[in-house]
Design an enzyme around this catalytic site. Structure first.
Site, mmCIF file in Angstrom:
data_model
loop_
_atom_site.group_PDB
_atom_site.id
_atom_site.type_symbol
_atom_site.label_atom_id
_atom_site.label_comp_id
_atom_site.label_asym_id
_atom_site.label_seq_id
_atom_site.Cartn_x
_atom_site.Cartn_y
_atom_site.Cartn_z
ATOM 1 N N PHE A 187 0.849 -1.192 0.000
ATOM 2 C CA PHE A 187 0.000 0.000 0.000
ATOM 3 C C PHE A 187 0.883 1.239 0.000
ATOM 4 O O PHE A 187 1.806 1.348 0.807
ATOM 5 C CB PHE A 187 -0.916 0.017 1.231
ATOM 6 C CG PHE A 187 -2.013 -1.003 1.158
ATOM 7 C CD1 PHE A 187 -3.209 -0.705 0.538
ATOM 8 C CD2 PHE A 187 -1.811 -2.278 1.661
ATOM 9 C CE1 PHE A 187 -4.202 -1.666 0.430
ATOM 10 C CE2 PHE A 187 -2.795 -3.245 1.556
ATOM 11 C CZ PHE A 187 -4.003 -2.939 0.944
ATOM 12 N N HIS A 188 0.585 2.154 -0.933
ATOM 13 C CA HIS A 188 1.370 3.385 -0.985
ATOM 14 C C HIS A 188 0.566 4.598 -1.430
ATOM 15 O O HIS A 188 1.050 5.726 -1.355
ATOM 16 C CB HIS A 188 2.551 3.212 -1.945
ATOM 17 C CG HIS A 188 2.146 3.190 -3.393
ATOM 18 N ND1 HIS A 188 1.643 2.069 -4.008
ATOM 19 C CD2 HIS A 188 2.144 4.165 -4.343
ATOM 20 C CE1 HIS A 188 1.362 2.347 -5.259
ATOM 21 N NE2 HIS A 188 1.652 3.618 -5.499
ATOM 22 N N ARG A 189 -0.666 4.410 -1.901
ATOM 23 C CA ARG A 189 -1.421 5.528 -2.449
ATOM 24 C C ARG A 189 -1.911 6.448 -1.333
ATOM 25 O O ARG A 189 -2.330 5.991 -0.260
ATOM 26 C CB ARG A 189 -2.602 5.025 -3.273
ATOM 27 C CG ARG A 189 -2.186 4.173 -4.462
ATOM 28 C CD ARG A 189 -3.389 3.760 -5.290
ATOM 29 N NE ARG A 189 -3.984 4.916 -5.929
ATOM 30 C CZ ARG A 189 -3.571 5.432 -7.080
ATOM 31 N NH1 ARG A 189 -2.544 4.893 -7.718
ATOM 32 N NH2 ARG A 189 -4.168 6.485 -7.605
ATOM 33 N N ARG A 195 6.328 6.056 2.288
ATOM 34 C CA ARG A 195 5.159 6.902 2.564
ATOM 35 C C ARG A 195 4.242 6.236 3.579
ATOM 36 O O ARG A 195 3.700 6.883 4.476
ATOM 37 C CB ARG A 195 4.397 7.157 1.255
ATOM 38 C CG ARG A 195 3.188 8.055 1.440
ATOM 39 C CD ARG A 195 2.331 8.171 0.191
ATOM 40 N NE ARG A 195 1.452 9.328 0.314
ATOM 41 C CZ ARG A 195 1.580 10.445 -0.353
ATOM 42 N NH1 ARG A 195 2.547 10.581 -1.224
ATOM 43 N NH2 ARG A 195 0.745 11.445 -0.165
ATOM 44 N N ASP A 203 -2.896 -1.618 -3.546
ATOM 45 C CA ASP A 203 -3.503 -0.467 -4.226
ATOM 46 C C ASP A 203 -2.658 -0.013 -5.417
ATOM 47 O O ASP A 203 -2.880 1.046 -5.989
ATOM 48 C CB ASP A 203 -3.718 0.695 -3.258
ATOM 49 C CG ASP A 203 -2.433 1.203 -2.613
ATOM 50 O OD1 ASP A 203 -1.337 0.772 -3.014
ATOM 51 O OD2 ASP A 203 -2.528 2.034 -1.688
#
Length: 311
Positions: A145-147, A181, A222
């Site tokens: 997950f990074h969005r 992030r 994502d």
């Protein structure tokens, strides 16, 4: 300050300024940008300012979610490009719906197919990666997950982590390479501790990551690129997004869900008979091409850009 520490506008501005200097001293015959990143937008804007022929690889992707920076980037790039290399027929239709000149559009497939095939480690090398990660082939879930929509709000990321922990608690260990992030918010969510069954690790190199995708039970992510990669490797994917810019994957390979209980529900549905799911998916072709996209892009560039054919 490095570019990654700047705002989106600051990143684009800094990159455009650097390219302005470069193009002013060494003008290229053409500029090729791929995808929908801020750097791709900067390359497109700089090339357009210098009237350098611009080629967009991965043209025509649309999520129709104007809340995401990527959607703005890809629309802007497409409308200043001279040659638009669209991975799928659906991408071509998106461009035509926006009244892009059909003569500028080329259906090519996506270069991810051939890049993945070249980078995928051998079976022996994949086994070594799995051993180092402490997981067994076909027995673990891979999560990324990074969005911003999933990682910037601790409540949203907390809901995602709770679902990953539920999957792990049911006997399927979840390996979670943590994007920088994501790591910033993750510490607020977990206080530095994750439940048994959810194992966080540092980001991985591309080859190592592909080894894990190829050998996992399923992926929860994502990422846009993973929506393509899983179709090549024949692995099911739970996409945690509001919308997707790759709806082609949803036909057979992926399920689209929002953060919350739908994540584990989708995962458990797939895991019920995961061997059959794998068998079905590995027999299907990827909707993103046959692995010859780069050759089609090359040929289209030489046909469509006079400065290249002249050389």
């Amino acid at each position: 300050m490095c570019i990654s520490d700047r705002s989106r506008a600051g990143q684009v501005a800094a990159a455009v300024q650097s390219l302005d200097t470069l193009f002013g001293t060494a003008r290229p015959a053409a500029v090729v940008v791929q995808g929908d990143t801020n750097s791709a937008l900067a390359g497109a804007l700089a090339a357009n300012a210098y009237e350098i022929p611009l080629v967009h690889v991965e043209a025509g992707l649309r999520s129709h979610d104007r809340r995401t920076a990527e959607e703005h980037n890809r629309v802007l790039i497409d409308h200043v490009s001279d040659l638009l290399c669209a991975p799928t027929r659906g991408n071509v239709e998106n461009l035509l719906a926006e009244r892009v000149d059909p003569g500028r559009i080329e259906l090519t497939g996506n270069t991810v197919v051939e890049a993945l095939r070249q980078a995928l480690p051998s079976a022996g090398a994949r086994a070594k990666v799995l051993a180092e990660a402490g997981v067994e082939a076909g027995r673990f879930v891979l999560a990324t997950f990074h969005r911003p929509e999933n990682t910037d709000d601790p409540r949203v990321l907390g809901a995602i982590v709770a679902e990953l922990e539920a999957i792990g608690a049911a006997g399927r260990p979840v390996l979670f390479p943590v994007h920088p992030r994501t790591r910033r918010t993750l510490s607020q969510v977990t206080g530095g501790r994750l439940a048994d069954g959810l194992v966080a690790c540092d980001p991985l190199g591309y080859r190592e990551f592909l080894a894990l995708v190829a050998e996992c039970a399923l992926v929860v992510s994502d990422s846009g690129g993973i929506q393509e990669e899983t179709t090549v490797l024949g692995r099911p994917l739970v996409v945690v997004r509001r919308h997707t810019d790759r709806p082609e994957a949803l036909a057979d390979f992926a399920m689209l869900v929002e953060p919350g209980p739908a994540i584990s529900l989708a995962a458990f549905t797939l895991l019920t008979d995961i061997e059959s799911v794998h068998a079905r998916l590995t027999a299907l072709p990827s909707p993103f091409g046959d692995g010859r996209a780069s050759f089609r892009i090359r040929d289209a560039m030489f046909r469509g850009i006079p400065t290249l054919s002249a050389n």
